[in-house]
Motif scaffolding. Structure first.
Motif, short mmCIF file in Angstrom:
data_model
loop_
_atom_site.label_atom_id
_atom_site.label_comp_id
_atom_site.label_asym_id
_atom_site.label_seq_id
_atom_site.Cartn_x
_atom_site.Cartn_y
_atom_site.Cartn_z
N ALA A 1 29.73 0.08 -22.85
CA ALA A 1 29.49 1.23 -23.74
C ALA A 1 28.01 1.77 -23.67
CB ALA A 1 30.17 1.24 -24.84
N PRO A 2 27.59 2.89 -23.46
CA PRO A 2 26.29 3.40 -23.61
C PRO A 2 25.84 3.17 -25.08
CG PRO A 2 27.50 5.10 -22.47
CD PRO A 2 28.64 3.95 -22.89
N ASP A 3 24.29 3.07 -25.05
CA ASP A 3 24.04 2.84 -26.33
C ASP A 3 24.40 3.93 -27.24
OD1 ASP A 3 22.95 0.42 -26.25
OD2 ASP A 3 21.01 0.86 -25.62
N ALA A 4 24.26 5.36 -26.85
CA ALA A 4 24.82 6.53 -27.56
C ALA A 4 26.16 6.39 -28.06
CB ALA A 4 24.38 7.81 -26.54
N SER A 5 27.00 5.92 -27.36
CA SER A 5 28.45 5.69 -27.89
C SER A 5 28.36 4.50 -29.09
CB SER A 5 29.33 5.38 -26.78
OG SER A 5 29.58 6.18 -25.81
N ILE A 6 27.43 3.51 -28.84
CA ILE A 6 27.58 2.45 -30.00
C ILE A 6 26.80 3.29 -31.25
CG2 ILE A 6 26.35 0.27 -30.71
CD1 ILE A 6 26.48 -0.30 -27.61
N LYS A 7 25.60 3.97 -31.05
CA LYS A 7 24.86 4.82 -32.36
C LYS A 7 25.78 5.48 -32.66
CE LYS A 7 20.88 7.47 -33.15
NZ LYS A 7 19.72 7.91 -32.50
N ASN A 8 26.48 6.40 -32.16
CA ASN A 8 27.60 7.37 -32.65
C ASN A 8 28.41 6.78 -33.37
OD1 ASN A 8 25.85 9.51 -31.75
ND2 ASN A 8 26.75 10.06 -29.79
N CYS A 9 29.13 5.71 -32.92
CA CYS A 9 30.23 4.78 -33.52
C CYS A 9 29.63 4.40 -35.04
CB CYS A 9 30.79 3.87 -32.84
SG CYS A 9 31.94 4.40 -31.65
N VAL A 10 28.32 3.89 -34.88
CA VAL A 10 28.21 3.39 -36.27
C VAL A 10 27.82 4.31 -37.13
CG1 VAL A 10 26.02 2.17 -37.48
CG2 VAL A 10 26.95 1.28 -35.12
N PRO B 1 38.72 0.59 -21.56
CA PRO B 1 40.10 0.50 -21.10
C PRO B 1 40.36 1.69 -19.65
CG PRO B 1 39.90 1.53 -23.22
CD PRO B 1 38.73 1.20 -22.68
N ARG B 2 39.66 2.75 -19.85
CA ARG B 2 39.76 3.71 -18.50
C ARG B 2 38.31 4.27 -18.48
NH1 ARG B 2 43.49 7.45 -22.20
NH2 ARG B 2 41.95 8.76 -22.60
N ASP B 3 38.11 4.62 -17.18
CA ASP B 3 36.84 5.33 -16.81
C ASP B 3 36.35 6.47 -18.05
OD1 ASP B 3 36.50 3.86 -14.60
OD2 ASP B 3 37.18 5.37 -13.26
N GLY B 4 35.39 6.26 -18.39
CA GLY B 4 34.83 7.36 -19.49
C GLY B 4 35.05 7.12 -20.76
N VAL B 5 35.90 6.28 -21.00
CA VAL B 5 36.42 6.05 -22.33
C VAL B 5 35.94 4.71 -22.99
CG1 VAL B 5 38.44 5.96 -24.12
CG2 VAL B 5 38.35 7.68 -22.19
N TYR B 6 35.44 4.67 -23.98
CA TYR B 6 34.93 3.19 -24.39
C TYR B 6 35.34 3.05 -25.73
CZ TYR B 6 31.36 4.45 -21.01
OH TYR B 6 30.83 4.82 -19.77
N THR C 1 34.84 6.30 -27.85
CA THR C 1 34.04 7.52 -27.60
C THR C 1 34.45 7.99 -26.27
OG1 THR C 1 32.48 6.18 -26.52
CG2 THR C 1 32.19 6.44 -28.88
N ASP C 2 34.19 9.26 -25.78
CA ASP C 2 34.39 9.70 -24.23
C ASP C 2 33.19 9.54 -23.65
OD1 ASP C 2 32.53 11.68 -25.11
OD2 ASP C 2 33.93 13.42 -25.15
N GLU C 3 33.39 9.85 -22.26
CA GLU C 3 32.12 9.73 -21.53
C GLU C 3 31.03 10.22 -21.78
OE1 GLU C 3 34.19 13.44 -20.20
OE2 GLU C 3 35.08 11.36 -20.68
N ASN C 4 30.85 11.35 -22.59
CA ASN C 4 29.68 12.01 -23.24
C ASN C 4 29.23 11.44 -24.60
OD1 ASN C 4 29.53 13.93 -20.93
ND2 ASN C 4 31.27 14.93 -22.28
N SER C 5 29.67 10.12 -24.98
CA SER C 5 29.34 9.35 -26.09
C SER C 5 29.78 10.31 -27.42
CB SER C 5 27.90 9.19 -26.30
OG SER C 5 27.49 8.45 -25.19
#
Length: 100
Positions: A32-41, A63-68, A85-89
């Motif tokens: 997962a990109p850092d942006a996804s992690i930051k947005n999840c928190v 689990p599949r391309d672009g979804v974390y 998150t999606d591919e755009n975080s």
């Protein structure tokens, strides 16, 4: 140092670690990109109504391309939650996991 002062200090150190982890530019946690992690928190803090400093990133999968899927531990008891998150975080959802 009193127990109250120690607790505040421990919370500040923990919050600093979480913020430092969220501000890095490397890719980790199941790809997962850092942006996804930051947005999840941030989303978990808002949705679950807990301070961001009490959320720890546990693990993640793609689990599949672009979804974390990012697994979180919330609060002092470490209650399990999951964020997707999606591919755009952009956060798709945050929920507590059912106790096993």
């Amino acid at each position: 140092m009193t127990m109250r002062s120690f607790s505040k200090m421990a919370w500040l150190v923990g919050a600093g670690v979480v913020l430092t982890a969220c501000n890095s530019t490397s890719v980790r946690v199941g790809g997962a990109p850092d942006a996804s992690i930051k947005n999840c928190v941030a989303a978990a803090s808002r949705e679950l109504r807990v301070p961001a400093g009490s959320i720890a990133v546990d693990s993640g999968t793609t689990p599949r391309d672009g979804v974390y899927t990012i697994n979180l531990k919330v609060g002092p008891q470490g209650r399990s939650a999951v964020c997707t998150t999606d591919e755009n975080s952009a956060v798709l959802g945050v929920v507590y996991k059912r106790p096993e």
